[in-house]
Design an enzyme around this catalytic site. Structure first.
Site, mmCIF file in Angstrom:
data_model
loop_
_atom_site.group_PDB
_atom_site.id
_atom_site.type_symbol
_atom_site.label_atom_id
_atom_site.label_comp_id
_atom_site.label_asym_id
_atom_site.label_seq_id
_atom_site.Cartn_x
_atom_site.Cartn_y
_atom_site.Cartn_z
ATOM 1 N N MET A 37 -0.222 1.269 5.103
ATOM 2 C CA MET A 37 -1.156 1.561 6.239
ATOM 3 C C MET A 37 -2.271 0.573 6.278
ATOM 4 S SD MET A 37 -3.252 4.997 5.113
ATOM 5 C CE MET A 37 -4.102 5.161 3.584
ATOM 6 N N HIS A 72 -2.634 -1.097 -3.790
ATOM 7 C CA HIS A 72 -3.606 -0.456 -3.321
ATOM 8 C C HIS A 72 -3.623 0.981 -4.235
ATOM 9 C CE1 HIS A 72 -4.482 -1.957 0.782
ATOM 10 N NE2 HIS A 72 -4.703 -2.833 0.170
ATOM 11 N N SER A 102 0.740 -1.232 0.170
ATOM 12 C CA SER A 102 -0.014 -0.037 0.155
ATOM 13 C C SER A 102 0.998 1.281 0.124
ATOM 14 C CB SER A 102 -0.762 0.073 1.253
ATOM 15 O OG SER A 102 -1.695 1.072 1.138
ATOM 16 N N THR A 103 0.798 2.140 1.041
ATOM 17 C CA THR A 103 1.708 3.355 0.887
ATOM 18 C C THR A 103 3.082 3.251 0.933
ATOM 19 O OG1 THR A 103 -0.166 4.089 2.354
ATOM 20 C CG2 THR A 103 1.868 5.553 2.520
ATOM 21 N N ASP A 146 -4.663 -4.479 5.812
ATOM 22 C CA ASP A 146 -4.887 -5.436 4.818
ATOM 23 C C ASP A 146 -3.846 -6.331 4.442
ATOM 24 O OD1 ASP A 146 -6.546 -6.575 2.748
ATOM 25 O OD2 ASP A 146 -5.877 -4.859 1.123
#
Length: 345
Positions: free
Chosen positions: A284, A191, A165-166, A287
């Protein structure tokens, strides 16, 4: 606790107004100013010393990418890019992530005011996350790691599932940069909204020798193939006659995400069991933690990026807490760990 100080850099008065009102509605966020171009932004950064900057990709006098390079070289600060849904801007946003932007927000194509308010939760979450990240000066991240010769690979047919993600776009680039061209099939959930995932896959395909593309339904996962889950759709693994392929589904978001890392990893656990490797990178939230646990319980080898090299340690930390991770390692060590595991069968 001091509020997060945010500077908005955007040439649109409407975007400035909406973001100011939206962010200021939270007691832990303070908008310290709004700049219409990079030159005003530079002065305001020196004067206001914000904790986070939101930065438009397209601006007059100096575009957001050029300004970001200068900012990261001399005064690194967490930056969230604001980008419109165009192919050109998708590629430029990915360039910004490579330079050092923490994350991005896809600007609504129509009715920007209403659209931004619909993204309130996402915007606030990303600002809060950005404020906690560790930023390095542009140019200190290094290039992709050593290329592994094809001869070093074995005949293992294990598949590799990666979730991020991030901070994940850069992490994935570094990881793939140390993999051989004929590496086992890799499937990735990063993501990211639709359109941006296609641009991300194309960017990766230009950087590395593997066959890298945004996944289509029923695509086969063969050696040397890397499939990126499309934004807005869940991706699951399936198998027939000992060959793996992917299925795309338009289900509800899982943990606020579509594609969801959990959806992918749970399907890998059911389909491939011990014939797989799961990798959870920076990001973050949580997930991927449940899915990675399912993979480990099914006999798969699981790895998570360590805190020191993660831009945001949320997802790896959640997986570690669950007992889903067999090995925790710095990002640049993960390729060697994975390749060694493939060699050992």
């Amino acid at each position: 606790m001091k509020p997060i100080r945010v500077l908005i850099v955007d040439d649109s008065p409407v975007v400035q107004s909406v973001l100011t009102t939206l962010l200021s509605s939270n007691s832990d966020i303070e908008v310290v100013g709004a700049a219409s171009d990079a030159f005003d932004a530079k002065d305001m950064i020196i004067e206001k010393r914000p904790d986070v900057v939101t930065l438009d990709v397209e601006m007059p006098r100096m575009d957001g990418i050029t300004f970001l390079k200068r900012l990261m070289s001399f005064r690194p600060i967490p930056v969230i890019m604001i980008s419109s849904y165009t192919w050109e801007n998708s590629m430029r946003t990915l360039e910004a992530m490579d330079i050092g932007a923490v994350d991005f927000i896809a600007k609504p194509r129509e009715d920007v005011k209403t659209g931004l308010w619909k993204l309130k939760h996402e915007i606030i979450t990303k600002v809060r996350t950005a404020a906690r990240t560790r930023i390095k000066p542009y140019g200190l991240f290094g290039k992709n790691g050593k290329r592994v010769p094809a001869a070093s690979m074995t005949n293992s047919d294990k598949i590799i599932a990666i979730g991020a993600s991030t901070g994940g776009t850069r992490a994935i680039e570094r990881l793939l940069g140390s993999m051989p061209p004929n590496v086992n099939g890799i499937v990735i959930v990063q993501h990211m909204p639709a359109r941006f995932t296609r641009a991300f896959a194309q960017r990766l395909d230009t950087l590395f020798p593997m066959d890298i593309k945004e996944a289509n339904d029923s695509d086969r996962l063969n050696r040397g193939k890397v499939l990126v889950a499309p934004g807005g759709l869940h991706l699951q693994m399936a198998e027939d006659h000992r060959e793996y392929y992917v299925r795309l589904q338009d289900g509800p978001p899982v943990k606020h995400q579509r594609p969801s890392i959990d959806v992918l990893l749970n399907s890998v656990a059911k389909t491939a069991a011990s014939n797989a490797i799961g990798i959870l990178l920076t990001g973050m939230g949580n997930d991927g933690a449940d899915g990675l646990l399912a993979m480990r319980q099914a006999g798969a080898f699981t790895v998570a990026q360590d805190e020191a090299t993660s831009l945001v340690f949320g997802m790896p930390a959640a997986a570690i807490k669950l007992g889903a991770v067999e090995v925790v390692a710095p990002l640049d060590d993960i390729p060697d760990i994975v390749l060694s595991r493939l060699k050992s069968g």
